[in-house]
Design an enzyme around this catalytic site. Structure first.
Site, PDB file in Angstrom:
ATOM      1  N   ARG A  65       0.806  -1.226   0.000  1.00 30.95           N
ATOM      2  CA  ARG A  65       0.000   0.000   0.000  1.00 30.95           C
ATOM      3  C   ARG A  65       0.839   1.275   0.000  1.00 30.95           C
ATOM      4  NH1 ARG A  65      -3.829  -0.278   4.723  1.00 30.95           N
ATOM      5  NH2 ARG A  65      -4.832   1.493   3.731  1.00 30.95           N
TER       6      ARG A  65
ATOM      7  N   GLU B 150      -7.989 -12.568  14.781  1.00 35.45           N
ATOM      8  CA  GLU B 150      -7.755 -11.667  13.659  1.00 35.45           C
ATOM      9  C   GLU B 150      -9.103 -11.195  13.107  1.00 35.45           C
ATOM     10  OE1 GLU B 150      -4.791 -10.361  12.531  1.00 35.45           O
ATOM     11  OE2 GLU B 150      -4.273 -11.244  14.451  1.00 35.45           O
TER      12      GLU B 150
HETATM   13  C1  UD1 Z   1      -0.817  -7.874  12.513  1.00 35.68           C
HETATM   14  C2  UD1 Z   1      -1.478  -8.750  13.569  1.00 35.68           C
HETATM   15  C3  UD1 Z   1      -2.710  -8.030  14.113  1.00 35.68           C
HETATM   16  C4  UD1 Z   1      -2.357  -6.658  14.629  1.00 35.68           C
HETATM   17  C5  UD1 Z   1      -1.644  -5.838  13.565  1.00 35.68           C
HETATM   18  C6  UD1 Z   1      -1.111  -4.549  14.128  1.00 35.68           C
HETATM   19  C7  UD1 Z   1      -0.967 -11.043  12.965  1.00 35.68           C
HETATM   20  C8  UD1 Z   1      -1.466 -12.287  12.365  1.00 35.68           C
HETATM   21  N1  UD1 Z   1      -1.819 -10.026  12.988  1.00 35.68           N
HETATM   22  O1  UD1 Z   1      -1.731  -7.808  11.428  1.00 35.68           O
HETATM   23  O2  UD1 Z   1      -3.287  -8.788  15.153  1.00 35.68           O
HETATM   24  O3  UD1 Z   1      -3.510  -5.960  15.073  1.00 35.68           O
HETATM   25  O4  UD1 Z   1      -0.527  -6.583  13.053  1.00 35.68           O
HETATM   26  O5  UD1 Z   1      -0.574  -3.788  13.096  1.00 35.68           O
HETATM   27  O6  UD1 Z   1       0.159 -11.017  13.447  1.00 35.68           O
HETATM   28  N2  UD1 Z   1       5.664  -9.551   8.412  1.00 35.68           N
HETATM   29  C9  UD1 Z   1       6.766 -10.284   8.086  1.00 35.68           C
HETATM   30  N3  UD1 Z   1       6.584 -11.510   7.512  1.00 35.68           N
HETATM   31  C10 UD1 Z   1       5.356 -12.019   7.260  1.00 35.68           C
HETATM   32  C11 UD1 Z   1       4.229 -11.251   7.592  1.00 35.68           C
HETATM   33  C12 UD1 Z   1       4.401 -10.008   8.167  1.00 35.68           C
HETATM   34  O7  UD1 Z   1       7.891  -9.870   8.303  1.00 35.68           O
HETATM   35  O8  UD1 Z   1       5.287 -13.148   6.749  1.00 35.68           O
HETATM   36  C13 UD1 Z   1       5.862  -8.224   9.031  1.00 35.68           C
HETATM   37  C14 UD1 Z   1       5.373  -7.084   8.157  1.00 35.68           C
HETATM   38  O9  UD1 Z   1       6.426  -6.579   7.360  1.00 35.68           O
HETATM   39  C15 UD1 Z   1       4.912  -6.062   9.193  1.00 35.68           C
HETATM   40  C16 UD1 Z   1       4.474  -6.913  10.365  1.00 35.68           C
HETATM   41  O10 UD1 Z   1       5.077  -8.171  10.195  1.00 35.68           O
HETATM   42  O11 UD1 Z   1       5.957  -5.233   9.621  1.00 35.68           O
HETATM   43  C17 UD1 Z   1       2.976  -7.034  10.456  1.00 35.68           C
HETATM   44  O12 UD1 Z   1       2.504  -7.685   9.312  1.00 35.68           O
HETATM   45  P1  UD1 Z   1       1.141  -7.316   8.656  1.00 35.68           P
HETATM   46  O13 UD1 Z   1       0.919  -8.247   7.535  1.00 35.68           O
HETATM   47  O14 UD1 Z   1       1.081  -5.857   8.390  1.00 35.68           O
HETATM   48  O15 UD1 Z   1       0.140  -7.682   9.845  1.00 35.68           O
HETATM   49  P2  UD1 Z   1      -1.346  -7.236   9.982  1.00 35.68           P
HETATM   50  O16 UD1 Z   1      -2.168  -7.932   8.992  1.00 35.68           O
HETATM   51  O17 UD1 Z   1      -1.430  -5.764  10.050  1.00 35.68           O
END
Ligand code: UD1
Length: 448
Positions: A15, A154
């Site tokens: 995004r 979630e």
């Molecule tokens: C996540 C949380 C959610 C919380 C929110 C807060 C989970 C499943 N959900 O959701 O409960 O309210 O954050 O912002 O954890 N990332 C990785 N590798 C991956 C996936 C993500 O490094 O495989 C990193 C992303 O770069 C990011 C962070 O983890 O910095 C959060 O990932 P994102 O996919 O944005 O999580 P949300 O769906 O927002």
């Protein structure tokens, strides 16, 4: 109890609509990942592990620039936050203590909050950082029973009743390293997103007879950056907070809302910053200095009582001694300006050392670049450089020496000498009047 950080930074940040990995976008001159690392540094971690993925090489460079001892591990496929944290397990081998999971895109976590998470760890196995969301939207919901965190749901998997909960998951979590790794291995991906959720940990902990809790932080602290609009809002929040801190610390800001600080700007008490000044990274300003309107400073040090601007540019390596003056339309780069020295108007001073009390006339330029290499200019104490002098480096001007205005100085000037390096003036009496008369006659003839 030793602490380790696991910082998640593998996501693409679709995004942001950018070629650049999300965590490299900047707030106050530093990439988001550096802000997250700085926040985490407050607990003096024994080990810092950053999980990279999208744009891994660039992200790893930024990580190393902030902390050369940080370990980067790659998550080649982004299969979820739980999977991401598990990738850090080998890098935590031999570490015994608490792990705090942070997000690389969450820049404003305060040291007090991390301390509170670690304190809560004394009575619970898992500690999650929660916040009351103004708009809970897509955040994970924290299902509490008194101070017990039963599980995190979630948004994608939540029932309408659960979606009505406004106590949300920030993403930060603290647990003992071995406990966390053990629980992560049990995480499955049978959910709406098909991902390995870190948020399954509290429920898995409960099933294993362990306890989980959630503590609260203000929403502005847990702010994550997903879009450029959010990045701009975060910048505004940072600047507002920094301006308030500067005022509190005794810095005079006449129009604080127009001054922009970098993450590491340091300004002494009773220094004054006029409107529309921009600080890039690496600037320190000593007490009583005055930074006048529309100046831009980066990688520079301004001594006590010195004056900069209006409309001055200090680039990396600019070092102004106490009481020095750098005036309008002056650019200084990689140069030491001695105590009380003056460069007041329209000059370029690069790769140079100006002795104390020297005076650099308007329009003076240190010609430091020959097209291939950079060369040094040395100006002695109390030397007087006439206006519009070109100092062709490498060159030196001795103490108390002078250069005549308009000189092109290509050879060293000894101490106390006057260097004249310009065409000699010749006056032709009456010739101007005669010449003008002839030109006017020619013009009149053409019209006729
Ligand atoms: C996540 C949380 C959610 C919380 C929110 C807060 C989970 C499943 N959900 O959701 O409960 O309210 O954050 O912002 O954890 N990332 C990785 N590798 C991956 C996936 C993500 O490094 O495989 C990193 C992303 O770069 C990011 C962070 O983890 O910095 C959060 O990932 P994102 O996919 O944005 O999580 P949300 O769906 O927002």
């Amino acid at each position: 109890m030793p602490t380790a950080l696991v910082i998640l930074a593998a996501g693409q940040g679709t995004r942001m609509n950018s070629e650049m990995p999300k965590v490299l976008h900047r707030i106050a001159g530093a990439p988001l990942i550096a802000h997250a690392m700085r926040a985490g540094a407050a607990v003096a971690p024994e080990r810092v592990v950053v999980v990279t993925g999208h744009g891994a090489e660039q992200v790893e460079e930024a990580v190393a620039a902030f902390d050369a001892s940080a370990i980067c591990v790659r998550q080649t496929e982004q299969l979820g936050t739980g999977h991401a944290v598990l990738q850090a397990a080998p890098a935590l081998d031999g570490f015994a203590g608490d792990v705090i999971v942070l997000y690389g895109d969450t820049p404003f976590i305060r040291p007090e909050t991390l301390d509170a998470m670690l304190a809560a760890r004394r009575s619970h196995d898992i500690v999650v950082l929660g916040f009351e969301a103004a708009e809970p939207g897509g955040y994970g919901r924290l299902l509490m029973e008194d101070d017990r965190l039963v599980r995190i749901v979630e948004a994608k998997d939540a029932t309408p009743e659960q979606l009505a909960i406004s106590f949300c998951n920030s993403g930060l979590l603290a647990a003992d390293a071995a406990t966390l790794t053990g629980l992560l291995k049990k995480v499955e991906n049978d959910n709406a997103a098909g991902e390995y959720y870190l948020t399954d940990i509290p429920a898995l902990a409960a099933a294993a007879g362990l306890s989980a809790t959630a503590i609260r932080a203000a929403e502005r602290e847990t702010l994550g950056i997903d879009t450029r609009a959010a990045l701009a809002r975060a910048e505004a929040l940072f600047q507002a907070a920094r301006r308030a801190e500067m005022l509190e610390a005794g810095v005079a800001l006449t129009a604080p809302e127009t001054v922009f600080f970098a993450y590491d700007t340091e300004i002494g008490r009773d220094a004054e910053v006029e409107p529309n000044v921009v600080f890039g990274p690496g600037v320190t300003v000593e007490s009583g200095a005055r930074i006048r309107a529309f100046s831009h400073l980066e990688g520079a040090h301004v001594g006590a009582g010195a004056t900069v601007g209006p409309y001055a540019r200090l680039r990396p390596g600019a070092e102004l001694g106490n009481g020095a003056r750098v005036g309008n339309f002056v650019e200084v780069k990689e140069a030491r300006i001695g105590e009380g020295a003056k460069v007041n108007h329209l000059s370029y001073i690069g790769d140079a050392t100006l002795g104390e009390g020297s005076n650099i006339g308007a329009g003076t330029i240190t010609c430091n670049y020959d097209g291939v290499m950079k060369h040094e200019t040395q100006i002695g104490a109390r030397a007087f450089i006439g206006s519009n002098t070109m100092l062709v480096a490498p060159v030196s001007v001795g103490e108390e020496a002078m250069t005549a205005s308009g000189s092109v100085i290509t050879e060293d000037v000894p101490a106390g000498a006057l260097a004249l390096a310009r065409g000699t003036q010749v006056n032709k009496p009456g010739l101007a009047t005669k010449l003008m008369a002839r030109l006017r006659a020619i013009k009149a003839g053409k019209k006729g």
